[in-house]
Design a protein around this motif. Sequence first.
Motif, PDB file in Angstrom:
ATOM      1  N   TRP A   1       0.856  -1.196   0.000  1.00  0.00           N
ATOM      2  CA  TRP A   1       0.000   0.000   0.000  1.00  0.00           C
ATOM      3  C   TRP A   1       0.887   1.238   0.000  1.00  0.00           C
ATOM      4  O   TRP A   1       1.938   1.258   0.621  1.00  0.00           O
ATOM      5  CB  TRP A   1      -0.822  -0.003   1.283  1.00  0.00           C
ATOM      6  N   TRP A   2       0.480   2.292  -0.660  1.00  0.00           N
ATOM      7  CA  TRP A   2       1.178   3.565  -0.598  1.00  0.00           C
ATOM      8  C   TRP A   2       0.452   4.452   0.410  1.00  0.00           C
ATOM      9  O   TRP A   2      -0.686   4.198   0.757  1.00  0.00           O
ATOM     10  CB  TRP A   2       1.194   4.247  -1.969  1.00  0.00           C
ATOM     11  N   GLY A   3       1.115   5.493   0.841  1.00  0.00           N
ATOM     12  CA  GLY A   3       0.512   6.408   1.790  1.00  0.00           C
ATOM     13  C   GLY A   3       1.315   7.682   1.900  1.00  0.00           C
ATOM     14  O   GLY A   3       2.110   8.005   1.019  1.00  0.00           O
TER      15      GLY A   3
ATOM     16  N   TYR B   1       3.627   7.373   9.407  1.00  0.00           N
ATOM     17  CA  TYR B   1       3.284   6.939   8.053  1.00  0.00           C
ATOM     18  C   TYR B   1       1.862   6.395   8.092  1.00  0.00           C
ATOM     19  O   TYR B   1       1.524   5.594   8.960  1.00  0.00           O
ATOM     20  CB  TYR B   1       4.239   5.845   7.553  1.00  0.00           C
TER      21      TYR B   1
ATOM     22  N   ASP C   1      -0.964   4.467   5.782  1.00  0.00           N
ATOM     23  CA  ASP C   1      -1.386   3.789   4.557  1.00  0.00           C
ATOM     24  C   ASP C   1      -2.650   4.471   4.053  1.00  0.00           C
ATOM     25  O   ASP C   1      -3.466   4.938   4.847  1.00  0.00           O
ATOM     26  CB  ASP C   1      -1.700   2.314   4.845  1.00  0.00           C
ATOM     27  N   ASP C   2      -2.849   4.493   2.726  1.00  0.00           N
ATOM     28  CA  ASP C   2      -3.963   5.267   2.199  1.00  0.00           C
ATOM     29  C   ASP C   2      -4.505   4.630   0.921  1.00  0.00           C
ATOM     30  O   ASP C   2      -3.795   4.523  -0.079  1.00  0.00           O
ATOM     31  CB  ASP C   2      -3.476   6.691   1.928  1.00  0.00           C
TER      32      ASP C   2
ATOM     33  N   THR D   1      -2.955   5.021  -2.922  1.00  0.00           N
ATOM     34  CA  THR D   1      -2.629   3.818  -3.685  1.00  0.00           C
ATOM     35  C   THR D   1      -3.372   3.825  -5.012  1.00  0.00           C
ATOM     36  O   THR D   1      -2.793   3.563  -6.073  1.00  0.00           O
ATOM     37  CB  THR D   1      -2.966   2.558  -2.865  1.00  0.00           C
TER      38      THR D   1
ATOM     39  N   THR E   1      -3.238  -6.937   0.648  1.00  0.00           N
ATOM     40  CA  THR E   1      -3.495  -5.785   1.517  1.00  0.00           C
ATOM     41  C   THR E   1      -4.916  -5.270   1.319  1.00  0.00           C
ATOM     42  O   THR E   1      -5.627  -4.971   2.280  1.00  0.00           O
ATOM     43  CB  THR E   1      -2.460  -4.676   1.241  1.00  0.00           C
TER      44      THR E   1
ATOM     45  N   VAL F   1      -7.209   4.329   5.527  1.00  0.00           N
ATOM     46  CA  VAL F   1      -6.407   3.118   5.366  1.00  0.00           C
ATOM     47  C   VAL F   1      -7.186   2.078   4.575  1.00  0.00           C
ATOM     48  O   VAL F   1      -6.697   1.509   3.604  1.00  0.00           O
ATOM     49  CB  VAL F   1      -5.969   2.560   6.743  1.00  0.00           C
TER      50      VAL F   1
END
Length: 186
Positions: A2-4, A15, A17-18, A22, A42, A53
């Motif tokens: 996951w990107w965030g 940090y 997660d988002d 993503t 994920t 998230v």
Amino acid sequence: GWWGESYIHDGRHEYIDDLSMTFHIVMALHDNVPLKRRMATTLFALQNVNYPVGWSENGLQNNHNNMDAIVLMRASWNEMTPEQRKQGAAIIGQMLHWCLTQSLQPDGSFKPSPGGDDSIEEGEHFGVAFLTRIGYFDRAKRFWTNEDFPEAEANRQHIVAFIKANQGHGAAGGAYYSSALQELMQ
């Protein structure tokens, strides 16, 4: 998987997660992202976790987050295990059922989703984006099932009529209505 975003709060680095971040990275890179199976794992693990998230909104679905999740599923579909594909198809079927029975209204509008839509116009855009990206209106885009949806064309016509009747009255300046109409006409 996951990107965030990273934040500094009270001198601490955090940090987060988002889902949306993503989604936007996957879209910007035209699905050409690494670790797609991990992304799918994920995605499934965070289904019932609240946004940003996960893709729930206080335990409820909305078309905006469902559309984001669909894009991530589609991008990772070919890298998923057979069990993940089975799970994904079941989830998409549930999302579609919710969209058609709880969100889509007889006049072609979508019921506003608390936390998911800032305006009726944006709600329309995300409802349309969800349906078009799962291939509801177009079998060639239907990556997750071979099922037919005989009611799809009638629903598409209702949605198009609603957009055309409201296009000049959009709270977001009409861009979301135009985008939704373009997706429906492809």
